[in-house]
Design an enzyme around this catalytic site. Structure first.
Site, PDB file in Angstrom:
ATOM      1  N   THR A 119       0.848  -1.198   0.000  1.00  0.00           N
ATOM      2  CA  THR A 119       0.000   0.000   0.000  1.00  0.00           C
ATOM      3  C   THR A 119       0.878   1.241   0.000  1.00  0.00           C
ATOM      4  O   THR A 119       1.815   1.341   0.784  1.00  0.00           O
ATOM      5  CB  THR A 119      -0.889  -0.007   1.257  1.00  0.00           C
ATOM      6  OG1 THR A 119      -1.727  -1.147   1.205  1.00  0.00           O
ATOM      7  CG2 THR A 119      -1.746   1.245   1.338  1.00  0.00           C
ATOM      8  N   GLN A 168      -3.324  -7.287  -6.997  1.00  0.00           N
ATOM      9  CA  GLN A 168      -3.899  -7.815  -5.767  1.00  0.00           C
ATOM     10  C   GLN A 168      -5.318  -7.269  -5.575  1.00  0.00           C
ATOM     11  O   GLN A 168      -5.524  -6.043  -5.541  1.00  0.00           O
ATOM     12  CB  GLN A 168      -3.053  -7.473  -4.544  1.00  0.00           C
ATOM     13  CG  GLN A 168      -3.495  -8.357  -3.366  1.00  0.00           C
ATOM     14  CD  GLN A 168      -2.993  -7.891  -2.028  1.00  0.00           C
ATOM     15  OE1 GLN A 168      -3.022  -6.701  -1.730  1.00  0.00           O
ATOM     16  NE2 GLN A 168      -2.558  -8.822  -1.193  1.00  0.00           N
ATOM     17  N   HIS A 224      -6.501 -11.273  -2.053  1.00  0.00           N
ATOM     18  CA  HIS A 224      -5.965 -10.872  -0.742  1.00  0.00           C
ATOM     19  C   HIS A 224      -6.813 -11.524   0.354  1.00  0.00           C
ATOM     20  O   HIS A 224      -7.914 -11.084   0.641  1.00  0.00           O
ATOM     21  CB  HIS A 224      -6.013  -9.347  -0.621  1.00  0.00           C
ATOM     22  CG  HIS A 224      -5.214  -8.800   0.535  1.00  0.00           C
ATOM     23  ND1 HIS A 224      -4.726  -9.589   1.547  1.00  0.00           N
ATOM     24  CD2 HIS A 224      -4.816  -7.539   0.825  1.00  0.00           C
ATOM     25  CE1 HIS A 224      -4.062  -8.834   2.419  1.00  0.00           C
ATOM     26  NE2 HIS A 224      -4.101  -7.579   1.993  1.00  0.00           N
ATOM     27  N   ASN A 269      -3.646 -10.634   6.300  1.00  0.00           N
ATOM     28  CA  ASN A 269      -3.470  -9.381   7.049  1.00  0.00           C
ATOM     29  C   ASN A 269      -4.747  -8.766   7.623  1.00  0.00           C
ATOM     30  O   ASN A 269      -4.856  -7.549   7.755  1.00  0.00           O
ATOM     31  CB  ASN A 269      -2.734  -8.346   6.178  1.00  0.00           C
ATOM     32  CG  ASN A 269      -1.301  -8.791   5.910  1.00  0.00           C
ATOM     33  OD1 ASN A 269      -0.785  -9.649   6.608  1.00  0.00           O
ATOM     34  ND2 ASN A 269      -0.659  -8.217   4.901  1.00  0.00           N
ATOM     35  N   TYR A 286      -7.842  -8.534   6.472  1.00  0.00           N
ATOM     36  CA  TYR A 286      -8.879  -7.916   5.627  1.00  0.00           C
ATOM     37  C   TYR A 286     -10.032  -8.910   5.433  1.00  0.00           C
ATOM     38  O   TYR A 286     -10.029  -9.994   6.030  1.00  0.00           O
ATOM     39  CB  TYR A 286      -8.246  -7.388   4.328  1.00  0.00           C
ATOM     40  CG  TYR A 286      -7.278  -6.271   4.676  1.00  0.00           C
ATOM     41  CD1 TYR A 286      -7.766  -5.037   5.109  1.00  0.00           C
ATOM     42  CD2 TYR A 286      -5.904  -6.461   4.690  1.00  0.00           C
ATOM     43  CE1 TYR A 286      -6.910  -4.009   5.513  1.00  0.00           C
ATOM     44  CE2 TYR A 286      -5.034  -5.442   5.095  1.00  0.00           C
ATOM     45  CZ  TYR A 286      -5.550  -4.224   5.503  1.00  0.00           C
ATOM     46  OH  TYR A 286      -4.713  -3.219   5.921  1.00  0.00           O
ATOM     47  N   ARG A 336      -3.185 -15.017  -1.229  1.00  0.00           N
ATOM     48  CA  ARG A 336      -2.255 -14.702  -0.133  1.00  0.00           C
ATOM     49  C   ARG A 336      -2.891 -14.960   1.230  1.00  0.00           C
ATOM     50  O   ARG A 336      -4.046 -14.588   1.466  1.00  0.00           O
ATOM     51  CB  ARG A 336      -1.831 -13.233  -0.213  1.00  0.00           C
ATOM     52  CG  ARG A 336      -0.669 -12.900   0.713  1.00  0.00           C
ATOM     53  CD  ARG A 336      -0.185 -11.477   0.518  1.00  0.00           C
ATOM     54  NE  ARG A 336       1.245 -11.395   0.733  1.00  0.00           N
ATOM     55  CZ  ARG A 336       1.875 -10.357   1.295  1.00  0.00           C
ATOM     56  NH1 ARG A 336       1.203  -9.303   1.690  1.00  0.00           N
ATOM     57  NH2 ARG A 336       3.177 -10.360   1.459  1.00  0.00           N
ATOM     58  N   ASN A 360      -4.764  -5.971  12.273  1.00  0.00           N
ATOM     59  CA  ASN A 360      -6.222  -5.844  12.188  1.00  0.00           C
ATOM     60  C   ASN A 360      -6.943  -6.836  13.109  1.00  0.00           C
ATOM     61  O   ASN A 360      -8.025  -7.343  12.784  1.00  0.00           O
ATOM     62  CB  ASN A 360      -6.711  -5.987  10.738  1.00  0.00           C
ATOM     63  CG  ASN A 360      -6.285  -4.804   9.881  1.00  0.00           C
ATOM     64  OD1 ASN A 360      -6.206  -3.675  10.361  1.00  0.00           O
ATOM     65  ND2 ASN A 360      -6.002  -5.048   8.603  1.00  0.00           N
ATOM     66  N   ARG A 377       9.921  -3.835   1.837  1.00  0.00           N
ATOM     67  CA  ARG A 377      10.437  -2.520   2.248  1.00  0.00           C
ATOM     68  C   ARG A 377      11.734  -2.138   1.552  1.00  0.00           C
ATOM     69  O   ARG A 377      11.905  -0.989   1.130  1.00  0.00           O
ATOM     70  CB  ARG A 377      10.610  -2.498   3.763  1.00  0.00           C
ATOM     71  CG  ARG A 377       9.275  -2.499   4.476  1.00  0.00           C
ATOM     72  CD  ARG A 377       9.407  -2.801   5.942  1.00  0.00           C
ATOM     73  NE  ARG A 377       9.556  -4.229   6.168  1.00  0.00           N
ATOM     74  CZ  ARG A 377       9.422  -4.817   7.360  1.00  0.00           C
ATOM     75  NH1 ARG A 377       9.150  -4.082   8.415  1.00  0.00           N
ATOM     76  NH2 ARG A 377       9.552  -6.113   7.497  1.00  0.00           N
ATOM     77  N   TYR A 422       3.437   6.041   3.219  1.00  0.00           N
ATOM     78  CA  TYR A 422       2.033   6.355   2.913  1.00  0.00           C
ATOM     79  C   TYR A 422       1.827   7.840   2.634  1.00  0.00           C
ATOM     80  O   TYR A 422       0.700   8.334   2.720  1.00  0.00           O
ATOM     81  CB  TYR A 422       1.139   5.956   4.095  1.00  0.00           C
ATOM     82  CG  TYR A 422       1.160   4.487   4.442  1.00  0.00           C
ATOM     83  CD1 TYR A 422       1.007   3.516   3.456  1.00  0.00           C
ATOM     84  CD2 TYR A 422       1.304   4.055   5.755  1.00  0.00           C
ATOM     85  CE1 TYR A 422       1.007   2.167   3.774  1.00  0.00           C
ATOM     86  CE2 TYR A 422       1.307   2.701   6.085  1.00  0.00           C
ATOM     87  CZ  TYR A 422       1.164   1.770   5.090  1.00  0.00           C
ATOM     88  OH  TYR A 422       1.150   0.438   5.406  1.00  0.00           O
TER      89      TYR A 422
HETATM   90  C1  PHB Z   1      -1.555  -1.277   4.868  1.00  0.00           C
HETATM   91  O1  PHB Z   1      -2.105  -0.458   4.163  1.00  0.00           O
HETATM   92  O2  PHB Z   1      -0.900  -0.982   5.843  1.00  0.00           O
HETATM   93  C2  PHB Z   1      -1.660  -2.686   4.529  1.00  0.00           C
HETATM   94  C3  PHB Z   1      -2.424  -3.020   3.451  1.00  0.00           C
HETATM   95  C4  PHB Z   1      -2.548  -4.316   3.091  1.00  0.00           C
HETATM   96  C5  PHB Z   1      -1.916  -5.273   3.833  1.00  0.00           C
HETATM   97  C6  PHB Z   1      -1.139  -4.947   4.906  1.00  0.00           C
HETATM   98  C7  PHB Z   1      -1.022  -3.637   5.265  1.00  0.00           C
HETATM   99  O3  PHB Z   1      -2.048  -6.539   3.487  1.00  0.00           O
END
Ligand code: PHB
Length: 397
Positions: A38, A115, A192, A195, A197, A244, A252, A349, A376
């Site tokens: 993101t 994704q 996705h 994480n 979602y 994934r 979350n 990263r 971000y």
């Molecule tokens: C985020 O925006 O921080 C983020 C988005 C998707 C992910 C993990 C983190 O799978």
């Protein structure tokens, strides 16, 4: 900015990481994967990929021919979204921008998968209310956290337990978004289901409190994600679909390793994918977030979960596996992971901060540090201004 001086680079050009591999219909020249990240540079309103910067951003990171990249999460519909500066892939205006991005990556002879993203309770109830949209989740409770609950109350947009008709609507929108992606030139789509979602929320035994066929048992909790898989395979073909998971993730408010049933849950859904594979419909890959990173907001080495591994996936799923989680600074772990000849490694990263990341790993060159403050930020800074190795040397890194 400078190189990460604490890191001793190791050339991995002679390891399996640089052996070609076929993923879906893509002939990759190496096994470094750019994972979904993101970046919050899309335009609001409209969730349109950034017209000035996004094509260049993906272009810079796909220069090494035969690389596989996965886009940042792209919302399948407005109802699946709620982050103003993340892109979507449901409207014509969004698709027109994505087209330019795929074209750039293909000019570099690399590959870009999309994704497909739906937020569920990780969305913002007040933003959704502003846009006349529901605040969706598997069940009315539990909320993700006290803050979301408070916001939902204030916005008069309480958490909404999806009806079966609404689940069907989500599945239809996954299909539309996948078709949009491929029509615009994408090489495949990644579901996705990680994480924390929406699809991950359905898989989590503590978040999904439904009592119909989408909750209450391991099989039922897997149902929504598997229906998405089946619909996408039907619509675009199994070689164009990956998925994934993050079994140990706690981002979350997922249960992660604290839940004794978590491995059983993921073993089930992965077993179902392997069943489909043995019946002739093998997905292109399974993408795993390692327990090395349970929360993407934590810096390297913090928030590791040491009491579990993703090894169980290898006992079940016999196709390609992408593994992600603090690997750039650990060439010894990467080298070990890719030995089995069906594993790829994702690097997030440090690939953000090193547009020529693949070449640096191949040759063992130093890595630029990343700047978390611009991950971000709505700026070209931290997005398209990280130098290549030669540029960095000239800049005195
Ligand atoms: C985020 O925006 O921080 C983020 C988005 C998707 C992910 C993990 C983190 O799978």
């Amino acid at each position: 900015m400078s190189f990460n001086k604490d890191f001793k680079p190791v050339a991995l050009g002679d390891t399996n990481l640089f052996k070609p591999i076929k993923i879906g219909d893509c002939e990759l020249q190496h096994r470094c994967v750019y994972p979904p990240l993101t970046r919050m540079r899309a335009a609001h309103p409209g969730n349109v990929p950034n017209k000035d910067w996004a094509a260049e951003y993906y272009d810079q990171r796909s220069k090494f021919p035969g690389s596989m990249l996965i886009t940042e999460g792209a919302f399948i519909s407005a109802q699946a979204g709620g982050y103003d500066n993340a892109p979507g892939i449901w409207s014509d205006e969004q698709v027109a921008e994505w087209k330019k991005i795929f074209a750039k990556v293909h000019e570099n002879k690399s590959f870009l998968w999309v994704q497909l993203w739906a937020l569920g309770y990780a969305s913002y109830p007040d933003t959704m209310a502003r846009d006349g949209l529901r605040y969706d989740a598997p069940s009315e409770n539990p909320y993700m956290d006290a803050e979301s609950k408070e916001k939902a109350k204030k916005a008069n947009n309480p958490q909404h337990s999806l009806t079966k008709a609404e689940i069907k609507e989500y599945i239809d929108n996954y299909v539309k978004a996948a078709k949009n992606s491929l029509a615009a030139g994408a090489d495949g789509v990644e579901i996705h289901s990680a994480n924390g979602y929406l699809l991950n929320q359905f898989l989590d035994p503590n978040v999904n409190q439904r009592t119909d066929e989408y909750g209450g048992s391991i099989e039922n909790r897997s149902r929504f994600a598997l229906e998405v898989v089946d619909a996408l395979v039907e619509a675009v073909g199994e070689s164009k679909v990956g998925i994934r998971f993050s079994p140990y993730g706690t981002f979350n408010t997922m249960s992660g390793g604290a839940e004794t049933g978590i491995v059983a849950q993921f073993a089930h859904i992965i077993g179902e994918l392997e069943k489909r594979a043995r019946a002739g419909k093998r997905l292109a890959y399974i993408h795993l977030v390692e327990p090395r990173v349970t929360n993407p907001f934590l810096t390297e080495g913090t928030g590791e979960y040491d009491d579990g591994t993703n090894d169980f996936v290898y006992s079940i799923w016999k196709g390609p596996i992408i593994r992600a989680g603090n690997l750039a600074l650990h060439p010894e772990i990467t080298t070990e992971m890719v030995k089995d000849d069906r594993t790829l490694c994702a690097f997030g990263r440090y690939w953000i901060a090193n547009p020529d990341f693949v070449e640096r790993v191949q040759k063992g060159l130093p890595l630029n540090k990343y700047n978390r403050d611009t991950f971000y930020k709505m700026s070209a800074e931290g997005y398209i201004d990280y130098p290549t190795y030669d540029e960095a040397v000239k800049l005195g890194y």
